[in-house]
Write a protein that holds these residues in place. Sequence first.
Motif, PDB file in Angstrom:
ATOM      1  N   ILE A 211       0.836  -1.205   0.000  1.00 49.54           N
ATOM      2  CA  ILE A 211       0.000   0.000   0.000  1.00 49.54           C
ATOM      3  C   ILE A 211       0.868   1.252   0.000  1.00 49.54           C
ATOM      4  O   ILE A 211       0.585   2.211  -0.721  1.00 49.54           O
ATOM      5  CB  ILE A 211      -0.979  -0.018   1.184  1.00 49.54           C
ATOM      6  N   GLU A 212       1.938   1.248   0.781  1.00 48.24           N
ATOM      7  CA  GLU A 212       2.855   2.392   0.794  1.00 48.24           C
ATOM      8  C   GLU A 212       3.411   2.663  -0.597  1.00 48.24           C
ATOM      9  O   GLU A 212       3.462   3.810  -1.050  1.00 48.24           O
ATOM     10  CB  GLU A 212       4.033   2.117   1.739  1.00 48.24           C
ATOM     11  N   LEU A 213       3.841   1.607  -1.269  1.00 46.02           N
ATOM     12  CA  LEU A 213       4.402   1.768  -2.611  1.00 46.02           C
ATOM     13  C   LEU A 213       3.344   2.223  -3.604  1.00 46.02           C
ATOM     14  O   LEU A 213       3.614   3.061  -4.476  1.00 46.02           O
ATOM     15  CB  LEU A 213       5.041   0.462  -3.072  1.00 46.02           C
ATOM     16  N   LEU A 214       2.139   1.696  -3.497  1.00 46.80           N
ATOM     17  CA  LEU A 214       1.059   2.078  -4.416  1.00 46.80           C
ATOM     18  C   LEU A 214       0.676   3.539  -4.249  1.00 46.80           C
ATOM     19  O   LEU A 214       0.273   4.190  -5.211  1.00 46.80           O
ATOM     20  CB  LEU A 214      -0.163   1.183  -4.203  1.00 46.80           C
ATOM     21  N   GLN A 215       0.788   4.071  -3.046  1.00 42.04           N
ATOM     22  CA  GLN A 215       0.423   5.464  -2.799  1.00 42.04           C
ATOM     23  C   GLN A 215       1.350   6.436  -3.522  1.00 42.04           C
ATOM     24  O   GLN A 215       1.002   7.579  -3.744  1.00 42.04           O
ATOM     25  CB  GLN A 215       0.420   5.758  -1.298  1.00 42.04           C
ATOM     26  N   GLU A 216       2.529   5.963  -3.923  1.00 43.26           N
ATOM     27  CA  GLU A 216       3.481   6.816  -4.625  1.00 43.26           C
ATOM     28  C   GLU A 216       3.224   6.861  -6.132  1.00 43.26           C
ATOM     29  O   GLU A 216       3.844   7.650  -6.838  1.00 43.26           O
ATOM     30  CB  GLU A 216       4.902   6.338  -4.349  1.00 43.26           C
ATOM     31  N   LEU A 217       2.318   6.031  -6.633  1.00 42.17           N
ATOM     32  CA  LEU A 217       2.020   6.000  -8.065  1.00 42.17           C
ATOM     33  C   LEU A 217       1.067   7.118  -8.451  1.00 42.17           C
ATOM     34  O   LEU A 217       0.265   7.581  -7.635  1.00 42.17           O
ATOM     35  CB  LEU A 217       1.387   4.655  -8.440  1.00 42.17           C
ATOM     36  N   ASN A 218       1.150   7.536  -9.696  1.00 40.53           N
ATOM     37  CA  ASN A 218       0.213   8.513 -10.241  1.00 40.53           C
ATOM     38  C   ASN A 218      -1.092   7.778 -10.569  1.00 40.53           C
ATOM     39  O   ASN A 218      -1.169   7.073 -11.568  1.00 40.53           O
ATOM     40  CB  ASN A 218       0.807   9.156 -11.490  1.00 40.53           C
ATOM     41  N   VAL A 219      -2.101   7.942  -9.734  1.00 41.55           N
ATOM     42  CA  VAL A 219      -3.343   7.182  -9.912  1.00 41.55           C
ATOM     43  C   VAL A 219      -4.057   7.525 -11.208  1.00 41.55           C
ATOM     44  O   VAL A 219      -4.845   6.731 -11.712  1.00 41.55           O
ATOM     45  CB  VAL A 219      -4.303   7.354  -8.708  1.00 41.55           C
TER      46      VAL A 219
ATOM     47  N   ILE B  50      -4.501  -7.088  -6.030  1.00 45.94           N
ATOM     48  CA  ILE B  50      -3.637  -7.668  -5.011  1.00 45.94           C
ATOM     49  C   ILE B  50      -4.114  -9.093  -4.756  1.00 45.94           C
ATOM     50  O   ILE B  50      -5.292  -9.319  -4.490  1.00 45.94           O
ATOM     51  CB  ILE B  50      -3.677  -6.844  -3.711  1.00 45.94           C
ATOM     52  N   ASN B  51      -3.193 -10.048  -4.882  1.00 43.27           N
ATOM     53  CA  ASN B  51      -3.532 -11.455  -4.719  1.00 43.27           C
ATOM     54  C   ASN B  51      -2.671 -12.093  -3.641  1.00 43.27           C
ATOM     55  O   ASN B  51      -1.471 -11.823  -3.558  1.00 43.27           O
ATOM     56  CB  ASN B  51      -3.302 -12.231  -6.019  1.00 43.27           C
ATOM     57  N   GLN B  52      -3.288 -12.939  -2.848  1.00 39.28           N
ATOM     58  CA  GLN B  52      -2.568 -13.763  -1.895  1.00 39.28           C
ATOM     59  C   GLN B  52      -2.996 -15.205  -2.157  1.00 39.28           C
ATOM     60  O   GLN B  52      -4.191 -15.500  -2.194  1.00 39.28           O
ATOM     61  CB  GLN B  52      -2.896 -13.380  -0.459  1.00 39.28           C
ATOM     62  N   THR B  53      -2.029 -16.078  -2.339  1.00 42.56           N
ATOM     63  CA  THR B  53      -2.320 -17.475  -2.627  1.00 42.56           C
ATOM     64  C   THR B  53      -1.661 -18.351  -1.574  1.00 42.56           C
ATOM     65  O   THR B  53      -0.464 -18.205  -1.302  1.00 42.56           O
ATOM     66  CB  THR B  53      -1.787 -17.873  -4.019  1.00 42.56           C
ATOM     67  N   LYS B  54      -2.433 -19.232  -0.966  1.00 35.01           N
ATOM     68  CA  LYS B  54      -1.894 -20.201  -0.015  1.00 35.01           C
ATOM     69  C   LYS B  54      -1.809 -21.546  -0.729  1.00 35.01           C
ATOM     70  O   LYS B  54      -2.795 -22.035  -1.261  1.00 35.01           O
ATOM     71  CB  LYS B  54      -2.789 -20.296   1.211  1.00 35.01           C
ATOM     72  N   TYR B  55      -0.612 -22.120  -0.729  1.00 37.12           N
ATOM     73  CA  TYR B  55      -0.374 -23.373  -1.426  1.00 37.12           C
ATOM     74  C   TYR B  55      -0.463 -24.560  -0.472  1.00 37.12           C
ATOM     75  O   TYR B  55      -0.347 -24.400   0.756  1.00 37.12           O
ATOM     76  CB  TYR B  55       0.996 -23.333  -2.110  1.00 37.12           C
ATOM     77  N   ASP B  56      -0.657 -25.745  -1.033  1.00 30.51           N
ATOM     78  CA  ASP B  56      -0.820 -26.965  -0.241  1.00 30.51           C
ATOM     79  C   ASP B  56       0.372 -27.256   0.665  1.00 30.51           C
ATOM     80  O   ASP B  56       0.218 -27.859   1.721  1.00 30.51           O
ATOM     81  CB  ASP B  56      -1.058 -28.172  -1.158  1.00 30.51           C
ATOM     82  N   ASP B  57       1.561 -26.822   0.262  1.00 31.43           N
ATOM     83  CA  ASP B  57       2.753 -27.101   1.068  1.00 31.43           C
ATOM     84  C   ASP B  57       2.943 -26.097   2.205  1.00 31.43           C
ATOM     85  O   ASP B  57       3.926 -26.137   2.931  1.00 31.43           O
ATOM     86  CB  ASP B  57       3.999 -27.143   0.189  1.00 31.43           C
ATOM     87  N   GLY B  58       1.989 -25.156   2.358  1.00 30.95           N
ATOM     88  CA  GLY B  58       2.050 -24.179   3.436  1.00 30.95           C
ATOM     89  C   GLY B  58       2.684 -22.861   3.045  1.00 30.95           C
ATOM     90  O   GLY B  58       2.656 -21.905   3.820  1.00 30.95           O
ATOM     91  N   SER B  59       3.253 -22.784   1.856  1.00 33.46           N
ATOM     92  CA  SER B  59       3.852 -21.528   1.417  1.00 33.46           C
ATOM     93  C   SER B  59       2.759 -20.553   0.972  1.00 33.46           C
ATOM     94  O   SER B  59       1.625 -20.938   0.717  1.00 33.46           O
ATOM     95  CB  SER B  59       4.853 -21.772   0.284  1.00 33.46           C
ATOM     96  N   VAL B  60       3.128 -19.292   0.922  1.00 34.44           N
ATOM     97  CA  VAL B  60       2.180 -18.243   0.567  1.00 34.44           C
ATOM     98  C   VAL B  60       2.785 -17.389  -0.541  1.00 34.44           C
ATOM     99  O   VAL B  60       3.950 -17.000  -0.475  1.00 34.44           O
ATOM    100  CB  VAL B  60       1.865 -17.352   1.795  1.00 34.44           C
TER     101      VAL B  60
END
Length: 50
Positions: free
Chosen positions: A11-19, A27-37
């Motif tokens: 969010i901090e980085l996105l706020q610096e962009l010219n909207v 924004i995506n978050q993926t949880k994998y079967d092996d426990g990694s994200v």
Amino acid sequence: MNNEKILATAIELLQELNVGSIETVQINQTKYDDGSVGFTVDITYPAKTN
């Protein structure tokens, strides 16, 4: 780094962009079967017109 800290940093980085020049932000978050994200931020800019 925990998920909240990663999201806050993104969010901090996105706020610096010219909207005015951005078409979409996804924004995506993926949880994998092996426990990694996976965490991605995709920024789409409109096609350039001549």
